[in-house]
Write a protein that holds these residues in place. Sequence first.
Motif, short mmCIF file in Angstrom:
data_model
loop_
_atom_site.label_atom_id
_atom_site.label_comp_id
_atom_site.label_asym_id
_atom_site.label_seq_id
_atom_site.Cartn_x
_atom_site.Cartn_y
_atom_site.Cartn_z
N ILE A 213 -4.38 33.48 70.43
CA ILE A 213 -3.84 32.59 71.06
C ILE A 213 -2.36 33.14 70.59
N ASP A 214 -2.59 33.83 69.11
CA ASP A 214 -0.92 33.69 68.98
C ASP A 214 -0.67 35.12 69.73
N LYS A 215 0.36 35.78 70.26
CA LYS A 215 0.40 37.23 70.61
C LYS A 215 0.68 38.45 69.98
N HIS A 216 1.62 37.59 68.96
CA HIS A 216 1.94 38.43 67.26
C HIS A 216 0.05 39.94 67.70
N TYR A 217 -0.86 39.24 67.80
CA TYR A 217 -2.39 40.24 68.13
C TYR A 217 -2.21 41.69 68.64
N LEU A 218 -0.73 41.54 69.31
CA LEU A 218 -0.18 42.81 69.98
C LEU A 218 0.34 44.00 69.30
N GLN A 219 0.66 43.61 67.89
CA GLN A 219 1.41 43.93 66.95
C GLN A 219 -0.01 44.73 65.90
N ASP A 220 -1.48 43.76 66.08
CA ASP A 220 -2.55 44.69 65.23
C ASP A 220 -3.40 45.71 66.73
N LEU A 221 -3.16 45.96 67.83
CA LEU A 221 -3.51 46.51 68.60
C LEU A 221 -2.61 47.84 68.32
N LYS A 222 -1.52 47.36 68.58
CA LYS A 222 -0.50 48.69 68.63
C LYS A 222 -0.79 49.20 67.48
N ALA A 223 -1.66 49.10 65.91
CA ALA A 223 -1.93 49.96 65.51
C ALA A 223 -2.96 50.62 65.01
N LYS A 224 -3.91 50.29 65.84
CA LYS A 224 -5.05 51.19 66.48
C LYS A 224 -5.16 52.01 67.72
N GLY A 225 -3.41 52.37 67.62
CA GLY A 225 -3.15 53.40 69.05
C GLY A 225 -3.20 52.97 70.32
N VAL A 226 -3.33 51.45 70.14
CA VAL A 226 -3.16 50.74 71.58
C VAL A 226 -1.52 50.71 72.25
N HIS A 227 -1.52 51.55 73.75
CA HIS A 227 0.76 51.64 73.79
C HIS A 227 0.28 50.30 74.17
N ILE A 228 1.52 49.65 72.94
CA ILE A 228 1.84 47.67 74.04
C ILE A 228 3.36 48.84 74.81
N SER A 229 3.29 47.51 75.04
CA SER A 229 4.91 47.60 75.49
C SER A 229 5.90 47.08 74.94
N GLU A 230 7.13 48.18 74.68
CA GLU A 230 8.31 47.42 73.33
C GLU A 230 8.21 45.91 72.87
N THR A 231 8.18 45.61 71.68
CA THR A 231 8.49 43.97 71.82
C THR A 231 9.25 43.64 70.39
N LEU A 232 9.74 43.03 70.19
CA LEU A 232 10.66 42.28 69.03
C LEU A 232 10.02 40.86 69.21
N PHE A 233 9.48 40.68 67.70
CA PHE A 233 8.37 39.49 67.78
C PHE A 233 9.94 38.73 66.81
N LEU A 234 10.19 37.57 67.02
CA LEU A 234 11.44 37.01 66.00
C LEU A 234 10.41 35.29 66.46
N GLU A 235 10.55 35.19 64.93
CA GLU A 235 9.71 34.10 63.73
C GLU A 235 10.46 32.97 63.71
N LYS A 236 10.03 32.14 63.56
CA LYS A 236 10.00 30.36 63.99
C LYS A 236 11.54 30.11 62.70
N GLY A 237 12.43 29.93 63.37
CA GLY A 237 13.68 30.12 62.53
C GLY A 237 14.44 31.17 62.68
N ASP A 238 14.70 31.44 62.97
CA ASP A 238 15.66 33.18 63.29
C ASP A 238 16.97 32.41 63.70
N LYS A 239 18.20 32.86 62.86
CA LYS A 239 19.48 32.93 63.20
C LYS A 239 19.97 33.35 64.38
N LYS A 240 18.97 34.34 64.71
CA LYS A 240 20.47 35.79 65.53
C LYS A 240 20.78 35.13 66.18
N THR A 241 22.10 35.04 67.53
CA THR A 241 21.43 34.58 68.73
C THR A 241 20.95 35.36 69.95
N LEU A 242 20.91 35.59 70.65
CA LEU A 242 21.09 36.55 71.77
C LEU A 242 21.06 37.57 72.00
#
Length: 303
Positions: free
Chosen positions: A102-131
């Motif tokens: 359900i949570d697309k953080h799973y992509l990080q797990d697959l990447k760690a197992k050698g699956v090539h994913i799209s480059e992704t920056l995960f932004l956690e709830k409450g992050d204060k950086k602007t776009l």
Amino acid sequence: MQKYDVVVLTDHRYAHPSKLNDYTKNIIVEDALVVNAMGKLGLNVIRLAWSDPHFDWSSTKAVLFRTTWDYFDDFPKFSNWLNRISKVTNLFNSDSIIRWNIDKHYLQDLKAKGVHISETLFLEKGDKKTLEDLHTETGWTETVLKPCVSGAARHTYKLNPENRAKHQGIYETLIANEAMMLQPFQKNIVSEGEISMMVFNGQFTHAILKKAKAGDFRVQDDFGGSVHDYKPSKVEIQFAIDTVKACNELPLYARVDIFKDNNGQIALAELELVEPELWFRHHPDAALILAEGIKEKLLTLSC
């Protein structure tokens, strides 16, 4: 005594629709192919909305997630329901797979197992950086922003230097309440489309090609995207199978969405294990393959 072998789960809007458009008809056909396939194998099956307030979920051996396409509209309600029914019946796919997927953080797990994913920056709830901060840090010019828990392209935005400021307000509202993800815009998805590969119990069955309508970047038919039959290469089939096998357990059903990234490599867009559209109407035999896997799983659970 359990009354049903399997409940096929749908969205409350499609359980007993009063009006039938082409979209709703496709949903009913898809679910019917699965229900009928299980019926042919002697399984007692019923189709219900997951949010049905009256059904006794302990009266079925298992539930099969199919067209539950409203769960992300009220995720806390869905999560609480999931907690309750997982204690009294079996879930297909399993409870652990569903919660992981359900949570697309799973992509990080697959990447760690050698699956090539799209480059992704995960932004956690409450992050204060602007776009603007995020784009400066990554060096990405055109990007796609979306929630980590979502579906049907909910709150999915294409960003560029001209419109980032306009999206800052909605981004601040979203990131205050949920995790988000930022990815480089993938031009090949627009020019060539996105391929969906269907895999049941580790076996590839069929694929379709999704293309966005002119002027859009979203391939979902909700936004005017089109669907085409597709014959994948051996490399694409192996990528899909390897992706599914990288899960902690083998799912009964999976849709592996792939595309050619900006560097020309096959990449995973998403691995859909909860309620993916599986286009049985393009390959009806796949419904029987899924039904056979379900029956085998039920026999294992009975032992």
